[in-house]
Design an enzyme around this catalytic site. Structure first.
Site, PDB file in Angstrom:
ATOM      1  N   HIS A   1      33.076   5.369  39.080  1.00 15.94           N
ATOM      2  CA  HIS A   1      31.811   6.104  39.186  1.00 15.94           C
ATOM      3  C   HIS A   1      31.481   6.117  37.651  1.00 15.94           C
ATOM      4  O   HIS A   1      32.256   5.853  36.688  1.00 15.94           O
ATOM      5  CB  HIS A   1      31.623   7.348  39.799  1.00 15.94           C
ATOM      6  CG  HIS A   1      32.823   8.407  39.393  1.00 15.94           C
ATOM      7  ND1 HIS A   1      32.672   8.985  37.889  1.00 15.94           N
ATOM      8  CD2 HIS A   1      33.746   9.156  40.034  1.00 15.94           C
ATOM      9  CE1 HIS A   1      33.826   9.803  37.902  1.00 15.94           C
ATOM     10  NE2 HIS A   1      34.370   9.761  39.036  1.00 15.94           N
TER      11      HIS A   1
ATOM     12  N   HIS B   1      33.960   7.513  35.028  1.00 14.44           N
ATOM     13  CA  HIS B   1      35.023   6.724  34.692  1.00 14.44           C
ATOM     14  C   HIS B   1      34.284   5.719  33.580  1.00 14.44           C
ATOM     15  O   HIS B   1      34.697   5.323  32.513  1.00 14.44           O
ATOM     16  CB  HIS B   1      35.337   5.861  35.797  1.00 14.44           C
ATOM     17  CG  HIS B   1      36.149   6.788  36.769  1.00 14.44           C
ATOM     18  ND1 HIS B   1      35.844   6.687  38.145  1.00 14.44           N
ATOM     19  CD2 HIS B   1      37.080   7.466  36.830  1.00 14.44           C
ATOM     20  CE1 HIS B   1      36.340   7.530  38.924  1.00 14.44           C
ATOM     21  NE2 HIS B   1      37.441   8.037  37.944  1.00 14.44           N
TER      22      HIS B   1
ATOM     23  N   CYS C   1      49.050  21.423  43.483  1.00 12.55           N
ATOM     24  CA  CYS C   1      47.813  20.849  43.695  1.00 12.55           C
ATOM     25  C   CYS C   1      47.951  19.109  43.695  1.00 12.55           C
ATOM     26  O   CYS C   1      48.062  18.683  42.875  1.00 12.55           O
ATOM     27  CB  CYS C   1      46.784  21.490  42.790  1.00 12.55           C
ATOM     28  SG  CYS C   1      45.357  20.429  42.982  1.00 12.55           S
TER      29      CYS C   1
ATOM     30  N   CYS D   1      45.340  17.685  41.220  1.00  9.74           N
ATOM     31  CA  CYS D   1      45.585  17.629  40.026  1.00  9.74           C
ATOM     32  C   CYS D   1      46.902  16.806  39.646  1.00  9.74           C
ATOM     33  O   CYS D   1      47.290  16.703  38.629  1.00  9.74           O
ATOM     34  CB  CYS D   1      45.887  19.331  39.222  1.00  9.74           C
ATOM     35  SG  CYS D   1      44.466  20.202  39.286  1.00  9.74           S
TER      36      CYS D   1
ATOM     37  N   CYS E   1      42.816  26.234  43.929  1.00 11.69           N
ATOM     38  CA  CYS E   1      42.987  25.409  42.555  1.00 11.69           C
ATOM     39  C   CYS E   1      41.641  25.426  42.122  1.00 11.69           C
ATOM     40  O   CYS E   1      40.489  25.169  42.870  1.00 11.69           O
ATOM     41  CB  CYS E   1      43.370  24.049  43.095  1.00 11.69           C
ATOM     42  SG  CYS E   1      42.711  23.034  41.496  1.00 11.69           S
TER      43      CYS E   1
ATOM     44  N   HIS F   1      39.703  21.863  42.157  1.00 14.54           N
ATOM     45  CA  HIS F   1      39.494  21.152  43.290  1.00 14.54           C
ATOM     46  C   HIS F   1      39.127  21.922  44.501  1.00 14.54           C
ATOM     47  O   HIS F   1      38.656  21.464  45.569  1.00 14.54           O
ATOM     48  CB  HIS F   1      40.681  20.278  43.644  1.00 14.54           C
ATOM     49  CG  HIS F   1      40.921  19.185  42.675  1.00 14.54           C
ATOM     50  ND1 HIS F   1      41.752  19.370  41.976  1.00 14.54           N
ATOM     51  CD2 HIS F   1      40.537  17.971  42.614  1.00 14.54           C
ATOM     52  CE1 HIS F   1      41.977  18.303  40.935  1.00 14.54           C
ATOM     53  NE2 HIS F   1      41.192  17.674  41.732  1.00 14.54           N
TER      54      HIS F   1
ATOM     55  N   LYS G   1      27.462  18.627  39.162  1.00  7.19           N
ATOM     56  CA  LYS G   1      28.816  17.819  39.127  1.00  7.19           C
ATOM     57  C   LYS G   1      28.870  16.536  40.299  1.00  7.19           C
ATOM     58  O   LYS G   1      28.373  17.106  41.448  1.00  7.19           O
ATOM     59  CB  LYS G   1      29.640  18.988  39.454  1.00  7.19           C
ATOM     60  CG  LYS G   1      31.175  18.478  38.931  1.00  7.19           C
ATOM     61  CD  LYS G   1      32.358  19.653  39.024  1.00  7.19           C
ATOM     62  CE  LYS G   1      33.327  19.042  39.061  1.00  7.19           C
ATOM     63  NZ  LYS G   1      34.581  19.967  39.222  1.00  7.19           N
TER      64      LYS G   1
ATOM     65  N   LYS H   1      32.098  13.769  46.283  1.00  4.56           N
ATOM     66  CA  LYS H   1      31.944  13.240  47.355  1.00  4.56           C
ATOM     67  C   LYS H   1      31.196  14.078  48.279  1.00  4.56           C
ATOM     68  O   LYS H   1      30.415  13.581  49.133  1.00  4.56           O
ATOM     69  CB  LYS H   1      33.168  12.883  48.001  1.00  4.56           C
ATOM     70  CG  LYS H   1      33.658  11.442  47.453  1.00  4.56           C
ATOM     71  CD  LYS H   1      35.146  10.966  48.289  1.00  4.56           C
ATOM     72  CE  LYS H   1      35.805   9.838  47.073  1.00  4.56           C
ATOM     73  NZ  LYS H   1      37.036   9.947  47.590  1.00  4.56           N
TER      74      LYS H   1
HETATM   75  N1  MSP Z   1      44.897   9.204  36.217  1.00  2.34           N
HETATM   76  C1  MSP Z   1      44.451  10.425  35.495  1.00  2.34           C
HETATM   77  C2  MSP Z   1      44.976   9.905  34.214  1.00  2.34           C
HETATM   78  C3  MSP Z   1      46.254   9.432  33.443  1.00  2.34           C
HETATM   79  S1  MSP Z   1      46.162   9.009  31.935  1.00  2.34           S
HETATM   80  C4  MSP Z   1      47.868   8.926  31.382  1.00  2.34           C
HETATM   81  C5  MSP Z   1      43.282  10.610  35.948  1.00  2.34           C
HETATM   82  N2  MSP Z   1      42.750   9.754  36.374  1.00  2.34           N
HETATM   83  S2  MSP Z   1      41.104   9.912  37.076  1.00  2.34           S
HETATM   84  O1  MSP Z   1      40.726   8.770  37.657  1.00  2.34           O
HETATM   85  O2  MSP Z   1      41.011  11.319  37.666  1.00  2.34           O
HETATM   86  O3  MSP Z   1      40.252  10.249  35.524  1.00  2.34           O
HETATM   87  C6  MSP Z   1      40.267   9.398  34.695  1.00  2.34           C
HETATM   88  C7  MSP Z   1      39.487   9.476  33.493  1.00  2.34           C
HETATM   89  O4  MSP Z   1      37.998   9.779  33.917  1.00  2.34           O
HETATM   90  C8  MSP Z   1      39.726  10.816  33.045  1.00  2.34           C
HETATM   91  O5  MSP Z   1      39.705  10.786  31.444  1.00  2.34           O
HETATM   92  C9  MSP Z   1      38.639  11.914  33.313  1.00  2.34           C
HETATM   93  O6  MSP Z   1      38.336  13.115  32.484  1.00  2.34           O
HETATM   94  C10 MSP Z   1      37.502  10.927  33.441  1.00  2.34           C
HETATM   95  N3  MSP Z   1      36.385  11.453  34.343  1.00  2.34           N
HETATM   96  C11 MSP Z   1      36.444  11.730  35.480  1.00  2.34           C
HETATM   97  N4  MSP Z   1      35.225  12.071  35.985  1.00  2.34           N
HETATM   98  C12 MSP Z   1      34.515  12.454  34.990  1.00  2.34           C
HETATM   99  C13 MSP Z   1      32.974  12.465  34.853  1.00  2.34           C
HETATM  100  N5  MSP Z   1      32.403  13.150  35.679  1.00  2.34           N
HETATM  101  N6  MSP Z   1      32.604  12.547  33.462  1.00  2.34           N
HETATM  102  C14 MSP Z   1      33.318  12.026  32.450  1.00  2.34           C
HETATM  103  N7  MSP Z   1      34.768  11.503  32.554  1.00  2.34           N
HETATM  104  C15 MSP Z   1      35.174  11.880  33.778  1.00  2.34           C
HETATM  105  O7  MSP Z   1      43.118  11.751  35.601  1.00  2.34           O
END
Ligand code: MSP
Length: 520
Positions: free
Chosen positions: A19, A22, A127, A130, A145, A148, A301, A304
């Protein structure tokens, strides 16, 4: 700067697709990387996917497919998103790859052998969202949590534990004596507070509860904790091998990382667990950890349950954008370093129309048209006279560099726009169209030369954000986009014909307002 530059992102969980949160992280990392490529000789950009753990196991079960099938499907989707966004990584690591798994097992064994990992019975609250244990005091009043809003599971197991407490003082000391280790610095205090109450952490789960993961080599009843598995990616991707006295060339060239980009939600894992792990392995620590903020949509925020999750594909499609430049520029300018940012359709349209179509595109377009109209597209020798505006462009290079040294991506973009504002003011004040009409042709040519020089600087400075637009500007000016920043002032535009009428194309077309309404 000739130092080697190694930048990493967080690796994404593959229980869903990419999304714009990411995408934000991958884009700002790509922008930083492309900027440092303009300054350093050896550079490396790593990203990838985090594919193990209970979350993936449960999602696959609910879809009635195997975890590996789920991973393969979503990894492909993530990679397609990054391709669409021109994310120019050098290596994509998957934690399910054989090379990664083997090294993680060796790392675990090494720590076990040296006494940093020990076995211990444990009861705690886990959790799944997390992928970590939580303390009672971390929970909401209803026992949920806080991230979440789900009830953590009570887990009672005999696990392996990592002696995090052994490294507590060294980590505190490192953070305090390196004020730019955690960026932005206000996050360092949060980490120091968390360190006060740190305990040893469980680093394995019973295979009866979590089967989708890397087994402990010497004890196949246990699966290595997903965060130990995931954090190791930053060194397994370079071919690190804990059993070797001497590491390979890639590892010695690039480790320690110059900058590790992650979201604020996972700073604890990176600034405490990861650092302790590196200390236990006797490896140097990354130079900077950049904890970015979160992206909301229309100030809400993404979730889903609210149904407001936006993918980068959604946005490019709804605005009929063939190239990702406008989105890359917008998202990397929407949050100052470490702060949260927001996406809204209206804001997106207004910002890119104002900055890319008007401020940048129009300036180039109208200047080239005047050059064709009055000078048949040719720069003459007598036009090559530097006005004050070129000094401003040179100063902007320094400001951009200073901002990138602090990983201030949005702030650097602001400096480039400030230069363009100055160039627009310059051309409006000098009015080369009137000068030409009044017969002051040389003076008109000088103004055009100065504007083109500024645009040459801008093309290189904006390249990390908008690689396609930047290349198009350079193509029309017949200048070189692949140039190091320190060579910029030695490569000015020379006398000669640069363009014909039919070669002039707008570098960015205004977004039509009706596109935004067709969305979703
Ligand atoms: N798998 C773990 C990270 C392991 S690193 C050794 C994880 N994955 S995640 O898919 O949940 O998130 C990946 C990255 O995307 C994280 O740095 C997280 O902060 C970032 N983001 C997820 N949602 C976000 C937003 N809404 N806005 C900005 N970044 C966000 O955590």
């Amino acid at each position: 700067m000739n130092e080697n530059f190694y930048i990493t992102t967080a690796i994404d969980y593959v229980n869903g697709k990419a999304h714009i949160g990411h995408a934000f992280e991958k884009i700002i990392t790509d922008v930083i990387y492309r900027h440092f490529k303009q300054r350093c000789d050896k550079t490396m950009f790593l990203t990838g996917t985090d594919e193990h753990g209970i979350k993936i196991q449960k999602t696959a079960k609910s879809l009635n497919i195997s975890p590996m099938e789920l991973c393969n499907q979503n990894v492909e989707a993530f990679q397609n998103s990054w391709k669409l966004l021109d994310i120019n990584y050098d290596k994509f690591i998957r934690t399910t790859s054989h090379e990664h798994k083997e090294i993680v097992q060796k790392i675990f064994e090494k720590l076990l052998k040296q006494g940093d990992i020990y076995k211990h019975s444990y009861k705690g609250l886990y959790c799944n969202g997390c992928e970590c244990f939580l303390n009672e005091k971390d929970l909401t009043e209803d026992g949920l949590c806080p991230n979440h809003l789900t009830k953590p599971e009570v887990v009672e197991e005999e696990n392996y534990f990592f002696k995090l407490t052994k490294y507590k003082d060294a980590i505190i000391n490192h953070i305090k004596s390196n004020p730019d280790f955690i960026i932005p610095s206000f996050r360092a205090n949060e980490v120091l507070n968390q360190l006060e109450n740190i305990e040893d952490i469980s680093v394995s789960r019973s295979i009866n509860n979590v089967s989708w993961g890397i087994p402990v080599l010497s004890d196949d009843s246990q699966i290595i904790y997903v965060w130990i598995d995931a954090l190791s990616n930053y060194i397994t991707a370079l071919g690190y091998d804990p059993d070797k006295e001497e590491q390979n060339e890639t590892f010695t060239t690039f480790w320690p990382a110059s900058c590790q980009v992650i979201g604020k939600d996972i700073l604890k894992f990176h600034s405490i667990y990861w650092i302790a792990l590196l200390m236990a392995l006797d490896l140097p620590l990354p130079k900077h950890i950049l904890a970015h903020g979160w992206i909301t949509i229309d100030e809400t925020k993404m979730s889903k349950s609210l149904g407001n999750v936006l993918s980068p594909e959604n946005i490019l499609k709804s605005f009929e954008l063939q190239k990702p430049d406008a989105f890359r520029y917008y998202i990397s300018s929407c949050a100052n370093c470490g702060k949260d940012g927001n996406y809204s359709d209206i804001d997106f349209k207004e910002k890119v129309n104002a900055d890319l179509a008007n401020n940048m595109g129009n300036l180039l377009n109208r200047s080239l048209n005047i050059l064709v109209k009055y000078f048949d597209g040719e720069i003459k020798d007598e036009f090559i006279v530097e006005d004050e505006i070129i000094k401003t462009a040179k100063k902007t290079v320094n400001k951009v560099v200073e901002n990138f040294d602090k990983f201030q991506v949005a702030e650097a973009a602001f400096e480039i726009m400030t230069l363009l504002n100055a160039a627009n003011k310059y051309i409006n004040d000098k009015a080369p169209w009137s000068l030409s009409k009044n017969g002051d042709l040389t003076q008109a040519g000088v103004v055009l030369y100065n504007v083109f020089e500024v645009m040459r600087y801008v093309s290189v400075l904006i390249y990390p954000y908008c690689p396609n637009i930047a290349s198009n500007i350079a193509k029309q000016l017949k200048t070189n986009i692949n140039i190091k920043l320190y060579d910029l002032d030695k490569n000015n535009i020379k006398a000669g014909k640069i363009i014909t009428k039919d070669e002039i194309t707008p570098v960015f077309l205004r977004l039509d307002s009706e596109f935004a309404q067709n969305k979703k």
